[in-house]
Write an enzyme that holds these catalytic residues in place. Structure first.
Site, PDB file in Angstrom:
ATOM      1  N   SER A  42     -49.202 -28.268 102.166  1.00 36.38           N
ATOM      2  CA  SER A  42     -47.845 -27.474 101.856  1.00 36.38           C
ATOM      3  C   SER A  42     -48.018 -26.473 102.967  1.00 36.38           C
ATOM      4  O   SER A  42     -47.824 -26.965 104.036  1.00 36.38           O
ATOM      5  CB  SER A  42     -48.516 -26.701 100.557  1.00 36.38           C
ATOM      6  OG  SER A  42     -47.155 -25.989 100.148  1.00 36.38           O
ATOM      7  N   ASP A  99     -45.730 -31.820  97.018  1.00 30.68           N
ATOM      8  CA  ASP A  99     -46.730 -30.673  97.457  1.00 30.68           C
ATOM      9  C   ASP A  99     -47.882 -31.456  97.019  1.00 30.68           C
ATOM     10  O   ASP A  99     -48.306 -31.455  96.039  1.00 30.68           O
ATOM     11  CB  ASP A  99     -46.527 -29.154  96.936  1.00 30.68           C
ATOM     12  CG  ASP A  99     -47.041 -28.398  97.416  1.00 30.68           C
ATOM     13  OD1 ASP A  99     -48.245 -28.668  97.815  1.00 30.68           O
ATOM     14  OD2 ASP A  99     -46.705 -27.289  97.566  1.00 30.68           O
TER      15      ASP A  99
END
Length: 295
Positions: free
Chosen positions: A41, A156
């Site tokens: 991320s 993610d």
């Protein structure tokens, strides 16, 4: 004096990840040499840009943008795309600012961690376009559209591993340093996102995202801790999930040093607090590494 070699693990956590910049700055100023990076991320963004030698450009950009600038980067996605924002404007802006590069050509070994929703497994991206890897790794469910790659649907990396230490196991460095953005709550919890106004730094960017998501909810009551809107519920649930997973991962595979950033240090989208978060990362790195040197 010989520099200590470091495997640096940069975790997920939205705008709190700007603290990663401060951590890196402190390490560079204090005779630590970063020999490899694993991130997911926001950690993959900061880590990848650093490995490309362009962290200063990213820091300057983050410090210069305002809420109006952030709104212009929102390219809303409609229909069954799997997310509210395409993410193309953000990535294209970064490519124009920093230039893309192949991961295998970076001066520092780098791993971006994503999750394949088809196989339900982590994906370690160690080759190909740096920004394609970053785009997959930052695909926060609900917010960003997932990345489709052959038969994979990538989101993610924090969904399964918010602090991806495993990619550094065979590095052979002096220290493994992990930055966990889901640390214990600070004594003073920041206001719930739904209660923050523009004067408190929420700004149009965060406000627009919240209102767009909450528009799907039929309630018109003012959100409270007992009656949050869709945005607040999703945001809090994600933070709670990722901080719990992070604790389990760190307990199972403890790094030599953990730098912990409170999960309420700032909101997920409060990128207007860049200066504050960079300073916090610098101070937390100093505190954690000084404690190690005193032992």
């Amino acid at each position: 004096m010989k520099k200590k070699s470091v495997s640096l693990v940069l975790g997920s956590g939205g705008a709190r990840g700007l603290a990663h910049i401060g951590v890196i700055k402190w390490l560079e100023e204090n005779d630590y040499e970063i020999k490899s990076i694993a991130g997911c991320s926001i950690g993959s963004l900061v880590g990848g840009v650093y490995a490309a030698g362009k962290l200063n450009q990213l820091e300057e950009w983050m410090l210069s943008i305002n809420n109006v600038d952030m709104v212009t980067l929102l390219d809303l996605s409609w229909g069954s795309s799997g997310g509210l924002i395409k993410g193309e404007k953000i990535i294209n802006t970064l490519v124009n600012l920093i230039e893309d590069i192949k991961i295998e050509d970076l001066s520092i070994p780098f791993t971006a961690v994503a999750v394949d929703l088809v196989t339900e497994k982590e994906v370690w991206i160690t080759s190909g376009s740096l920004f394609d890897a970053i785009r997959a790794s930052i695909s926060l469910p609900l917010l960003f559209t997932p990345v489709k790659n052959n038969n994979s649907i990538l989101v993610d990396g924090g969904v399964l591993n918010p602090v991806p230490i495993a990619p550094t196991f065979k590095d052979g460095t002096d220290l493994t340093i992990a930055v966990n953005l889901g640390g214990p709550l600070a004594e003073k919890e920041s206001k719930p996102s739904s209660e923050i106004g523009a004067k408190d730094g929420w700004g149009k960017f965060q406000k627009n995202i919240k209102e767009f998501i909450d528009s799907y909810s039929k309630t018109e009551k003012k959100p409270t801790a007992q009656d949050w809107g869709m945005y607040e519920v999703a945001n809090r649930a994600s933070d709670s999930m990722q901080s719990t997973i992070a604790r389990l991962k760190i307990a199972a595979y403890p790094p030599d040093v953990e730098i912990s950033i409170a999960k309420n240090a700032c909101g997920t989208f409060e990128f207007d607090r860049a200066e504050e978060m960079i300073k916090l990362g610098y101070e937390k790195a100093q505190l954690a590494l000084n404690l190690v040197s005193e032992k």
